[in-house]
Structures are given as structure tokens and as C-alpha cells.
Design a protein around this motif. Structure first.
Motif, mmCIF file in Angstrom:
data_model
loop_
_atom_site.group_PDB
_atom_site.id
_atom_site.type_symbol
_atom_site.label_atom_id
_atom_site.label_comp_id
_atom_site.label_asym_id
_atom_site.label_seq_id
_atom_site.Cartn_x
_atom_site.Cartn_y
_atom_site.Cartn_z
ATOM 1 N N ARG A 19 0.814 -1.223 0.000
ATOM 2 C CA ARG A 19 0.000 0.000 0.000
ATOM 3 C C ARG A 19 0.845 1.271 0.000
ATOM 4 N NH1 ARG A 19 -3.671 -0.785 5.104
ATOM 5 N NH2 ARG A 19 -4.253 1.349 4.520
ATOM 6 N N HIS A 20 2.063 1.178 0.489
ATOM 7 C CA HIS A 20 2.924 2.357 0.594
ATOM 8 C C HIS A 20 4.288 2.024 -0.001
ATOM 9 C CE1 HIS A 20 0.052 4.083 3.491
ATOM 10 N NE2 HIS A 20 0.046 2.896 4.080
ATOM 11 N N ARG A 21 4.910 2.996 -0.604
ATOM 12 C CA ARG A 21 6.257 2.812 -1.142
ATOM 13 C C ARG A 21 7.261 3.290 -0.100
ATOM 14 N NH1 ARG A 21 7.076 4.622 -7.235
ATOM 15 N NH2 ARG A 21 9.018 3.521 -6.720
ATOM 16 N N PHE A 22 7.663 2.387 0.770
ATOM 17 C CA PHE A 22 8.602 2.741 1.834
ATOM 18 C C PHE A 22 10.019 2.868 1.269
ATOM 19 C CE2 PHE A 22 5.253 0.543 4.313
ATOM 20 C CZ PHE A 22 4.928 1.592 5.171
ATOM 21 N N ASP A 23 10.746 3.819 1.827
ATOM 22 C CA ASP A 23 12.145 4.006 1.430
ATOM 23 C C ASP A 23 13.074 3.093 2.213
ATOM 24 O OD1 ASP A 23 12.014 6.341 -0.473
ATOM 25 O OD2 ASP A 23 10.999 7.214 1.255
ATOM 26 N N LEU A 24 12.691 2.774 3.434
ATOM 27 C CA LEU A 24 13.516 1.864 4.230
ATOM 28 C C LEU A 24 12.708 1.302 5.392
ATOM 29 C CD1 LEU A 24 14.589 3.342 7.128
ATOM 30 C CD2 LEU A 24 15.870 4.690 5.502
ATOM 31 N N ALA A 25 13.222 0.219 5.970
ATOM 32 C CA ALA A 25 12.671 -0.369 7.191
ATOM 33 C C ALA A 25 13.696 -0.195 8.297
ATOM 34 C CB ALA A 25 12.354 -1.847 6.983
ATOM 35 N N HIS A 26 13.203 0.032 9.506
ATOM 36 C CA HIS A 26 14.086 0.308 10.642
ATOM 37 C C HIS A 26 13.563 -0.431 11.864
ATOM 38 C CE1 HIS A 26 16.166 3.602 13.306
ATOM 39 N NE2 HIS A 26 16.546 2.366 13.603
#
Length: 448
Positions: free
Chosen positions: A128-135
Motif C-alpha cells: 500500500r505504501h512505497r517505503f524508502d527503508l525499514a528500521h
């Protein structure tokens, strides 16, 4: 899937200042894994909350996956002061599984299974979302995997700790249960070097953030080039604004003894079995000294018995657990924080005390040993138990005999705390995010 979307609101002045400092950087959409995340709390829950709020205030769009159990307190806090670009997504295991965590016995199994469920939720969010990174923020333990590493996104692991361990020569006076727990911890740390799941996490991580140099050393050598040393805690500016006045006020009564404080859980690893003999020796020189111990835990009865055996019970004030806001009220009343923890990854109480201009006496181990330098306190070598007690005693005696030293250390404590203010922590994380999202290789060595 439950989701809370927080509407736009005017950020506080500190948030606005933070945004001005990092506003030149592009905003990123970040998926943050924070199992422990609660406002108005210390330790891990407070860490998860602070990173989420401050990263959103810095201009990033933050989506937090946390426990359903945290929802009420989060919604209440955000009802009082909403934070723009901050979104919470809640997941928990079925109610019948939550009893595993009672008494802390099954918390690690629960957490592992929660991580898997949170990962499945994260995959849906990624569609659903275009995330730039996971943390991954919480739990911050280097030997416990985060399945967020398998999302196919640039991945930040940490800050994580847990590589710290009590020196063997300081374990002799541990209770039997403490010796057994530390032995199991040693074995778990050793297994982490071979654990194929942890190797998969380390391999996929863009950057691994370690709370201490001890944890960095516990990471398999092949991954240490992508490690950084960064504490996961920060301090709010403003506590230290009146340090000089408070130091002068504390020193007005020339007949008053040294006011010593401890804040933390009453468990063996906090080192109070070393602090009490050291304080007993101080009383020979400073008969008016008092030691206030704030906290609760399974070791309370044993520690009270030790204080009676040492003949110092009359000089000790035992205060049960207090909320963080109440603890903040009492820091300015004391001359020194005595915190001889044996393997704390961070030492929240240490940074809190420094931010209120309170010098710290600690063992030169873990997070406290990293935070405290000779200007703002006295880190004591932990060679063996007799020398550790002697070192703590000498440190307390120096402070008791020298009011000007206490005052200069109070000023330096506030300066040291500011080095770990939240706006500086977020600036550092902003740079780490930039490296990860450019998909460039991290520096060849860890930061000092």
C-alpha cells in the motif's frame, strides 16, 4: 488490521527547531518496528516512542508497527498533542497467548512470534505504501532477529545492545539465579555468532547500529564494517538550564552530607551489592551522608538485609518505583548518582541525571562507561569486586570532600548530556538514513 492516522498539527518548538536543522534533507517514508512503544515511559517503551515522534518531527513519514496493547496510551497521548506524518499500525498475538509473558518467563517466545506476525502486516503495508527503508528499533537486542530485514528494503538494525556482560570476577557475589541467568546470556551471545537466522539479518542490514563497543565486538567480524556505535537514548534539552543555580543551592548547607541517589530496578545486575559497601565506607568520613534508592525489584529484601549487616540502614531511604516525571523532580535534589551497573547497554538513569546536572559515579562498563567521562563523573575500573568497591568508595569520598569539584562536574554533566540530545540523535540518524537509501556502502569502520 487496525490503523491510527494522526492528523496534521503544529509541532512543538523543539520539533520545529529540529525540522529547521534537518529540513534540507529529503523526507523519507520509513517503516519502523517498535514492539515496545509507549509515551511517558522510560526504558525500551520510552525509546520506541521517542524515536517515532522525533523522526516524524524531523520531516520523515513514519509508520510504526507496535503492539495492540500500546494503543490506548498512544491514542491518549496523541489526542493531547498530535504529531504530523506519524502513523501507527497495531498487531498482537491472540489473547490466550499473552499470558506467556507474565513474570517474564515466556516473553522471548512471545516476542519472536510477534515479530513474525508484524512481518506479515509489514508486507501488506508495503503493498500500500512505497517505503524508502525499514528500521528495527525495539526490542534492541543484537541476538534477537527482526524479520523486517526480509522485506527487500534498505534495512537499519538497531541501535541494538546485549553484547555487554558482567566480568567473571564480579559474579562471585551474585545470587544463584543471577549466576545462572548470566551464564545463559553468555551462551546466547556465543550462539548469535553461529545462528543462521541472525547471520541472515546481519547480511541483509544496510547498517547495524550498536549501543556499545561491547555489542559491536559481539557481531560476527564479517559484518562489523557496516556497524556504527550509537546509543538508542537521548535527552530533552531544557533540564540543565538552571544547573549552576541548583548546584549552588545544593551546596549552601555546609553541614549537609553528600546526597547520593540510585534509580533503577533492584536486580543483581545493577550492582547495588557493590554500592552499599562503598557507601558504608563513605559514612566513616561523611557521617551526614544519605543514600536514596529509588526502585523496586526482587533483590529489595536481600539488599535491605545487606544494609543492616553493614550498619547503614539508618542512612538509607528506600523509595518504591516512581513515574518518570516524579523521578525528574527529584534529580536536582542530589549531589551524585551512584550507578554501578554491571552490563547495562545504555543506562537511561545516567543520561537523565547528567541532563539535570548531576555527576555520576559508575563502573567503566557498557553504556554508563561510555556516557560518563572524567569531567562529568567518575568511571571506576571493574578489575575485581574488592577493587571495584574501593574505587566507588574513593569516588564518593572525593565528591564529598570537594564541593567545587561537584559544581564543576555538574556543569560538565549538562554539557555532556547535550551531546546526546534528541535533536543530535535525530541528525545522526538522518545521515544514516541518507547512506542507507543511497544504497552506498557504509564506512569501513565503526564510529568512535
Amino acid at each position: 488490521m487496525d490503523q491510527l492516522i494522526v492528523g496534521n498539527a503544529t509541532p512543538s518548538n523543539s520539533f520545529a527547531r529540529l525540522r529547521r536543522r534537518v529540513g534540507a534533507e529529503p523526507r523519507l517514508r520509513v517503516l519502523l518496528s517498535a514492539y515496545a512503544c509507549e509515551p511517558h515511559r522510560g526504558s525500551e517503551p520510552g525509546v520506541g516512542w521517542r524515536w517515532a515522534v522525533n523522526l516524524a518531527a524531523a520531516g520523515h513519514e513514519i509508520h510504526v508497527i507496535t503492539r495492540q496493547n500500546n494503543r490506548h496510551v498512544i491514542e491518549t497521548a496523541l489526542g493531547d498533542r498530535a504529531v504530523p506524518r506519524l502513523y501507527f499500525h497495531y498487531y498482537d498475538l491472540p489473547p490466550w497467548a499473552r499470558g506467556w509473558k507474565r513474570g517474564g518467563r515466556g516473553v522471548h517466545l512471545y516476542y519472536f512470534l510477534w515479530q513474525w506476525g508484524a512481518f506479515r502486516m509489514a508486507r501488506k503495508l508495503c503493498r500500500r505504501h512505497r517505503f524508502d527503508l525499514a528500521h528495527h528499533i525495539s526490542f534492541g537486542v543484537f541476538r534477537q532477529p527482526s524479520f523486517m530485514a526480509f522485506l527487500g528494503l534498505p534495512f537499519i538494525f538497531g541501535p541494538v545492545g546485549g553484547g555487554e556482560c558482567a566480568p567473571q570476577h564480579l559474579r562471585r557475589s551474585f545470587p544463584f539465579a543471577g549466576k545462572a541467568i548470566d551464564l545463559l546470556r553468555d551462551l546466547a551471545n556465543a550462539w548469535a555468532k553461529w545462528d543462521p537466522l541472525m547471520h541472515a539479518v546481519f547480511r541483509r542490514a544496510s547498517i547495524i547500529l550498536c549501543k556499545t563497543h561491547e555489542t559491536l565486538a559481539a557481531i560476527p567480524r564479517r559484518y562489523q564494517a557496516k556497524c556504527r556505535v550509537q546509543l538508542e537514548i537521548g535527552t530533552t534539552t531544557g533540564h540543565s538550564s538552571n544547573v549552576s543555580g541548583r548546584s549552588h543551592e545544593r551546596g549552601n548547607d555546609k553541614n549537609a552530607g553528600l546526597r547520593v541517589l540510585f534509580v533503577g530496578r533492584l536486580v543483581y545486575l545493577k550492582g547495588l551489592h557493590l554500592a552499599l559497601p562503598a557507601f558504608a565506607q563513605l559514612l566513616h568520613q561523611d557521617t551526614q551522608a544519605r543514600f536514596t534508592i529509588v526502585g523496586s525489584g526482587p533483590e529489595r529484601a536481600r539488599l535491605q538485609q545487606l544494609s543492616e549487616q553493614l550498619g547503614i540502614a539508618q542512612a538509607i531511604d528506600w523509595i518504591p518505583w516512581l513515574s518518570q516525571s516524579k523521578v525528574f523532580e527529584i534529580y536536582p535534589q542530589y549531589d551524585v548518582l551512584l550507578f554501578p551497573s554491571l552490563h547495562d547497554s545504555s543506562g537511561n538513569a545516567v543520561l537523565e541525571a547528567l541532563s539535570f546536572g548531576v555527576p555520576v559515579v559508575c563502573l567503566n562498563l557498557g553504556g554508563p562507561g561510555f556516557l560518563v567521562n572524567e569531567q562529568c563523573g567518575i568511571p571506576v575500573p571493574a578489575d575485581d569486586e574488592p577493587s571495584a568497591i574501593a574505587g566507588l568508595t574513593e569516588a564518593l569520598r572525593r565528591l564529598a570532600a570537594n564541593r567545587s569539584l561537584r559544581q564543576s562536574m555538574a556543569q560538565a554533566a549538562a554539557v555532556r548530556a547535550d551531546e546526546f540530545s534528541w535533536h543530535r540523535q535525530i541528525e545522526a540518524m538522518n545521515q544514516i538514513y541518507a547512506v542507507a537509501t543511497r544504497r552506498t556502502e557504509p564506512a569501513e569502520r565503526a564510529l568512535p
